[in-house]
Design an enzyme around this catalytic site. Structure first.
Site, mmCIF file in Angstrom:
data_model
loop_
_atom_site.group_PDB
_atom_site.id
_atom_site.type_symbol
_atom_site.label_atom_id
_atom_site.label_comp_id
_atom_site.label_asym_id
_atom_site.label_seq_id
_atom_site.Cartn_x
_atom_site.Cartn_y
_atom_site.Cartn_z
ATOM 1 N N PRO A 1 44.072 132.111 124.214
ATOM 2 C CA PRO A 1 45.173 132.155 123.123
ATOM 3 C C PRO A 1 45.539 133.497 122.826
ATOM 4 N N GLY B 1 43.016 139.269 142.230
ATOM 5 C CA GLY B 1 43.249 139.042 143.862
ATOM 6 C C GLY B 1 43.511 137.575 143.991
ATOM 7 N N CYS B 2 43.087 136.704 143.416
ATOM 8 C CA CYS B 2 43.487 135.234 143.421
ATOM 9 C C CYS B 2 45.138 135.115 143.120
ATOM 10 N N GLU C 1 51.578 133.397 136.058
ATOM 11 C CA GLU C 1 51.266 134.095 137.241
ATOM 12 C C GLU C 1 52.045 135.537 136.857
ATOM 13 N N THR D 1 54.555 137.446 133.979
ATOM 14 C CA THR D 1 55.966 137.251 133.432
ATOM 15 C C THR D 1 57.083 138.097 134.216
HETATM 16 P P1 TGC Z 1 44.487 147.163 135.704
HETATM 17 O O1 TGC Z 1 43.551 148.390 135.194
HETATM 18 O O2 TGC Z 1 45.840 147.665 136.365
HETATM 19 O O3 TGC Z 1 43.589 146.651 137.091
HETATM 20 C C1 TGC Z 1 42.383 146.209 136.810
HETATM 21 C C2 TGC Z 1 41.723 146.221 138.306
HETATM 22 O O4 TGC Z 1 42.383 145.235 138.842
HETATM 23 C C3 TGC Z 1 42.807 145.645 140.225
HETATM 24 N N1 TGC Z 1 44.313 145.081 140.453
HETATM 25 C C4 TGC Z 1 44.369 143.942 141.402
HETATM 26 N N2 TGC Z 1 43.358 143.705 142.360
HETATM 27 C C5 TGC Z 1 43.825 142.832 143.199
HETATM 28 N N3 TGC Z 1 45.150 142.085 143.180
HETATM 29 C C6 TGC Z 1 46.017 142.483 142.047
HETATM 30 N N4 TGC Z 1 47.223 142.094 141.990
HETATM 31 C C7 TGC Z 1 45.726 143.435 141.203
HETATM 32 N N5 TGC Z 1 46.310 144.226 140.119
HETATM 33 C C8 TGC Z 1 45.118 145.154 139.546
HETATM 34 C C9 TGC Z 1 43.084 147.270 139.669
HETATM 35 O O5 TGC Z 1 42.983 147.939 141.064
HETATM 36 C C10 TGC Z 1 41.786 147.266 138.974
HETATM 37 O O6 TGC Z 1 40.876 147.482 139.891
HETATM 38 P P2 TGC Z 1 39.515 148.515 139.543
HETATM 39 O O7 TGC Z 1 38.489 148.493 140.595
HETATM 40 O O8 TGC Z 1 40.195 149.848 139.471
HETATM 41 O O9 TGC Z 1 38.738 147.937 137.935
HETATM 42 O O10 TGC Z 1 44.506 146.068 134.825
HETATM 43 P P3 TGC Z 1 45.690 146.044 133.468
HETATM 44 O O11 TGC Z 1 44.574 145.652 132.381
HETATM 45 O O12 TGC Z 1 45.996 147.390 133.174
HETATM 46 O O13 TGC Z 1 46.472 144.788 133.673
HETATM 47 C C11 TGC Z 1 47.491 145.004 134.734
HETATM 48 C C12 TGC Z 1 48.467 143.683 134.819
HETATM 49 C C13 TGC Z 1 49.309 143.581 133.387
HETATM 50 C C14 TGC Z 1 49.450 144.034 135.922
HETATM 51 C C15 TGC Z 1 47.744 142.531 134.918
HETATM 52 O O14 TGC Z 1 46.680 142.315 134.335
HETATM 53 C C16 TGC Z 1 48.614 141.267 135.329
HETATM 54 O O15 TGC Z 1 48.968 140.923 136.242
HETATM 55 N N6 TGC Z 1 48.960 140.491 134.121
HETATM 56 C C17 TGC Z 1 49.550 139.165 134.112
HETATM 57 C C18 TGC Z 1 48.486 138.029 133.894
HETATM 58 C C19 TGC Z 1 48.880 137.017 134.806
HETATM 59 O O16 TGC Z 1 49.581 136.882 135.810
HETATM 60 N N7 TGC Z 1 48.143 136.072 134.771
HETATM 61 C C20 TGC Z 1 48.505 134.701 135.394
HETATM 62 C C21 TGC Z 1 47.220 133.613 134.808
HETATM 63 S S1 TGC Z 1 46.962 132.369 135.832
HETATM 64 C C22 TGC Z 1 48.341 131.468 135.962
HETATM 65 O O17 TGC Z 1 49.216 131.788 135.266
HETATM 66 C C23 TGC Z 1 48.411 130.310 136.707
HETATM 67 S S2 TGC Z 1 49.735 129.485 136.720
HETATM 68 C C24 TGC Z 1 49.522 128.426 137.932
HETATM 69 C C25 TGC Z 1 50.430 127.443 138.447
HETATM 70 O O18 TGC Z 1 50.408 126.208 137.661
HETATM 71 O O19 TGC Z 1 50.952 127.559 139.455
HETATM 72 P P1 FAD Z 2 52.614 137.145 126.351
HETATM 73 O O1 FAD Z 2 51.481 137.994 127.029
HETATM 74 O O2 FAD Z 2 52.335 137.008 124.937
HETATM 75 O O3 FAD Z 2 53.854 137.831 126.317
HETATM 76 C C1 FAD Z 2 55.022 137.441 125.670
HETATM 77 C C2 FAD Z 2 56.267 138.273 126.097
HETATM 78 O O4 FAD Z 2 55.598 139.621 125.825
HETATM 79 C C3 FAD Z 2 56.554 138.093 127.534
HETATM 80 O O5 FAD Z 2 57.872 138.258 127.430
HETATM 81 C C4 FAD Z 2 55.910 139.543 128.069
HETATM 82 O O6 FAD Z 2 56.855 139.732 129.569
HETATM 83 C C5 FAD Z 2 56.228 140.405 126.878
HETATM 84 N N1 FAD Z 2 55.097 141.440 127.210
HETATM 85 C C6 FAD Z 2 53.864 141.394 127.073
HETATM 86 N N2 FAD Z 2 53.135 142.619 127.526
HETATM 87 C C7 FAD Z 2 54.464 143.539 127.549
HETATM 88 C C8 FAD Z 2 54.183 144.777 127.881
HETATM 89 N N3 FAD Z 2 53.226 145.437 128.425
HETATM 90 N N4 FAD Z 2 55.551 145.437 128.235
HETATM 91 C C9 FAD Z 2 56.480 144.645 127.941
HETATM 92 N N5 FAD Z 2 56.701 143.286 127.873
HETATM 93 C C10 FAD Z 2 55.399 142.619 127.662
HETATM 94 N N6 FAD Z 2 47.113 130.582 132.888
HETATM 95 C C11 FAD Z 2 45.978 130.383 133.571
HETATM 96 O O7 FAD Z 2 44.966 131.133 133.485
HETATM 97 N N7 FAD Z 2 45.840 129.281 134.195
HETATM 98 C C12 FAD Z 2 46.740 128.387 134.481
HETATM 99 O O8 FAD Z 2 46.542 127.272 135.386
HETATM 100 C C13 FAD Z 2 47.970 128.571 133.858
HETATM 101 N N8 FAD Z 2 48.893 127.532 133.929
HETATM 102 C C14 FAD Z 2 50.039 127.696 133.327
HETATM 103 C C15 FAD Z 2 50.967 126.603 133.136
HETATM 104 C C16 FAD Z 2 52.191 126.903 132.266
HETATM 105 C C17 FAD Z 2 53.031 125.842 132.090
HETATM 106 C C18 FAD Z 2 52.315 127.962 131.552
HETATM 107 C C19 FAD Z 2 53.592 128.031 130.775
HETATM 108 C C20 FAD Z 2 51.351 129.026 131.658
HETATM 109 C C21 FAD Z 2 50.406 128.995 132.483
HETATM 110 N N9 FAD Z 2 49.346 130.045 132.406
HETATM 111 C C22 FAD Z 2 47.991 129.855 133.100
HETATM 112 C C23 FAD Z 2 49.285 131.198 131.455
HETATM 113 C C24 FAD Z 2 50.432 132.152 131.822
HETATM 114 O O9 FAD Z 2 49.919 133.000 133.138
HETATM 115 C C25 FAD Z 2 50.907 133.024 130.727
HETATM 116 O O10 FAD Z 2 51.655 132.184 129.790
HETATM 117 C C26 FAD Z 2 51.443 134.270 131.167
HETATM 118 O O11 FAD Z 2 50.550 135.195 131.916
HETATM 119 C C27 FAD Z 2 52.043 134.912 129.881
HETATM 120 O O12 FAD Z 2 51.199 134.998 128.877
HETATM 121 P P2 FAD Z 2 51.516 134.723 127.063
HETATM 122 O O13 FAD Z 2 52.028 133.362 127.414
HETATM 123 O O14 FAD Z 2 50.347 134.738 126.454
HETATM 124 O O15 FAD Z 2 52.698 135.773 126.932
#
Ligand code: TGC
Ligand code: FAD
Length: 392
Positions: free
Chosen positions: A141, A245-246, A371, A373
């Site tokens: 959350p 990595g995933c 995955e 934004t």
């Molecule tokens: P940062 O300090 O940059 O990195 C921490 C450690 O991770 C390593 N790393 C990676 N390794 C593998 N693949 C990548 N893409 C990697 N990016 C970074 C990095 O080298 C470091 O390693 P180490 O050994 O030095 O510790 O981390 P940070 O805290 O500054 O955050 C970086 C940021 C913002 C880019 C990252 O946290 C991020 O990508 N945020 C977005 C979150 C996100 O994508 N969430 C997705 C949730 S799952 C989902 O949405 C499923 S939807 C599924 C569906 O329905 O299809």
């Molecule tokens: P926030 O992180 O609160 O972001 C809000 C806004 O602030 C965004 O516009 C963002 O770009 C901006 N922002 C945040 N940080 C910064 C920054 N540093 N600089 C500039 N702008 C910034 N997650 C899972 O783990 N597993 C799942 O299976 C999964 N499935 C999902 C399915 C759906 C339908 C949806 C909507 C989401 C799902 N997610 C899942 C979560 C998804 O990965 C998050 O919604 C996403 O990573 C964004 O997080 P948040 O919604 O908390 O937005």
């Protein structure tokens, strides 16, 4: 909904770059989507329900673990075949592709890469066949874009671990038998844990009232002193890099998937523009409509080439996380813009469920958010090219 007359655009003959196996895999997925997804998906989206009956078919076309080795039940395909399957499924619906992405890249991939041999043998064949469905709990959350701040945690009690916390926005959560959950140990290090439905203290309430990805089930994961057997920890990678990595694998699949959604919107709008008469002419004869269509096919073609090249790099183990991030961002942005323009070409009909465009358009609002934004991916590219980190 209108019959599915989809014809895939291939303006630069991308098919010439594909192997016979790629085309076979792609064509099988395409035919299955026409047969099993298109006729029912609008109704399920309207009802906000995931069509459980398609799970076996998804397994049969290789959508669960396309690149996981055959010995674990996967399809043993390369990265381009994986991408093409995702493209075809998302051509049908992004929510269906979400289910496949989560199962393959966010559940099977970490078990395969970070798990023990016993975990691989126990879970992967069941996940590949669709007998079990999985979900991936990273987002919380208060921690979305910043997953490193997570507060979900587990304590070592000697004989087992005890897990507490909550995850939010989790695709497949309401029906998954197993969840890959990311949580901090007592030192603050992140690990993956395999949490099974039925464990005491573990619940998965469904998230309602979504206007996007309505045919995908989304929920929470709640852990209230859940006892986790020690053999359920994924031992071979820890730290934030493990879940990230995933995400590389899933974001790559989304880059292809978004092309599918865009192709469907373009193809629908192109056909409509040749049939719909106004001022005594097909609307496709008006310059403003041709501009829209010409820009759409240009952007689709650029995305196809970008993504194919990324697939080649992935097959050679050379693709960087930043390159994958760029393709996810570019292609989803491309698709969402095409969906909006295509919707306009259909006029009022574009807002109805007779056509797929409005559903794609609403779905893509989730795809551009999950995955990572759009803005987070811009900052990942920004960091890669400048060396300056906007997140620190
Ligand atoms: P940062 O300090 O940059 O990195 C921490 C450690 O991770 C390593 N790393 C990676 N390794 C593998 N693949 C990548 N893409 C990697 N990016 C970074 C990095 O080298 C470091 O390693 P180490 O050994 O030095 O510790 O981390 P940070 O805290 O500054 O955050 C970086 C940021 C913002 C880019 C990252 O946290 C991020 O990508 N945020 C977005 C979150 C996100 O994508 N969430 C997705 C949730 S799952 C989902 O949405 C499923 S939807 C599924 C569906 O329905 O299809
Ligand atoms: P926030 O992180 O609160 O972001 C809000 C806004 O602030 C965004 O516009 C963002 O770009 C901006 N922002 C945040 N940080 C910064 C920054 N540093 N600089 C500039 N702008 C910034 N997650 C899972 O783990 N597993 C799942 O299976 C999964 N499935 C999902 C399915 C759906 C339908 C949806 C909507 C989401 C799902 N997610 C899942 C979560 C998804 O990965 C998050 O919604 C996403 O990573 C964004 O997080 P948040 O919604 O908390 O937005």
């Amino acid at each position: 909904m209108k019959p599915d007359l989809f014809e895939a655009p291939d303006y630069y003959h991308l098919d010439d770059l594909l192997s016979e196996e790629h085309k076979l895999v792609r064509n099988a997925a395409r035919a299955w989507v026409k047969r099993e997804v298109s006729p029912i998906i609008e109704e399920y989206a309207q009802r906000a329900e995931f069509p459980m009956q398609i799970i076996n078919g998804l397994a049969e076309i290789g959508a669960f673990g396309p690149y996981i080795p055959v010995e674990y039940g996967g399809a043993g395909l390369d990265q381009i075949s994986y991408g093409l399957i995702m493209q075809e499924i998302e051509r049908g619906d992004s929510g269906v592709r979400s289910t496949a992405s989560v199962q393959s890249s966010l559940v099977m991939y970490p078990i395969w890469k970070y798990g023990t041999e016993a975990q691989r043998k126990k879970y992967l064949p069941k996940l590949a066949s669709g007998e079990w469905m999985g979900c991936f709990g990273l987002t919380e959350p208060d921690h979305g874009s910043n997953p490193g701040g997570m507060v979900t945690n587990f304590k070592d009690m000697g004989a087992h671990y005890v897990l507490n916390g909550a995850k939010m926005w989790i695709s497949n959560a309401p029906f998954a038998q197993v969840a890959v959950v990311w949580a901090k140990d007592e030192t603050g290090k992140i690990h993956g844990l395999l949490v099974e439905r039925g464990m005491e203290g573990f619940s998965t309430p469904e998230t309602h009232n979504k206007w996007s990805l309505r045919a995908s089930a989304t929920g929470e994961l709640i852990f209230d002193n859940v006892k986790i057997p020690k053999e359920n920890l994924l031992p071979n990678k820890s730290g934030l890099g493990a879940p990230l990595g995933c995400l590389d694998s899933a974001r790559y699949g989304i880059a292809w998937g978004a092309i599918g959604a865009a192709m469907d919107c373009y193809d629908t709008a192109l056909r409509y523009s040749k049939e719909r008469m106004q001022f005594g002419k097909p609307i496709g004869q008006f310059q403003l409509q041709q501009k829209k269509l010409a820009e759409m096919i240009t952007e689709i073609t650029k995305a196809q080439l970008l993504t194919w090249r990324l697939g080649v790099l992935r097959n050679e183990n050379k693709a960087t996380s930043a390159q994958i991030s760029m393709a996810k961002r570019n292609n989803v942005d491309m698709a969402i813009n095409i969906a909006r323009e295509a919707r306009q070409i259909l006029g009022g009909m574009g807002i109805t469920g007779e056509y797929s465009i409005m559903r794609h358009s609403m779905n893509l609002e989730s795809v551009i958010t999950y995955e990572g934004t759009h803005d987070i991916h811009l900052l990942i590219t920004g960091l890669d090219i400048t060396g300056l980190n906007a997140f620190k």
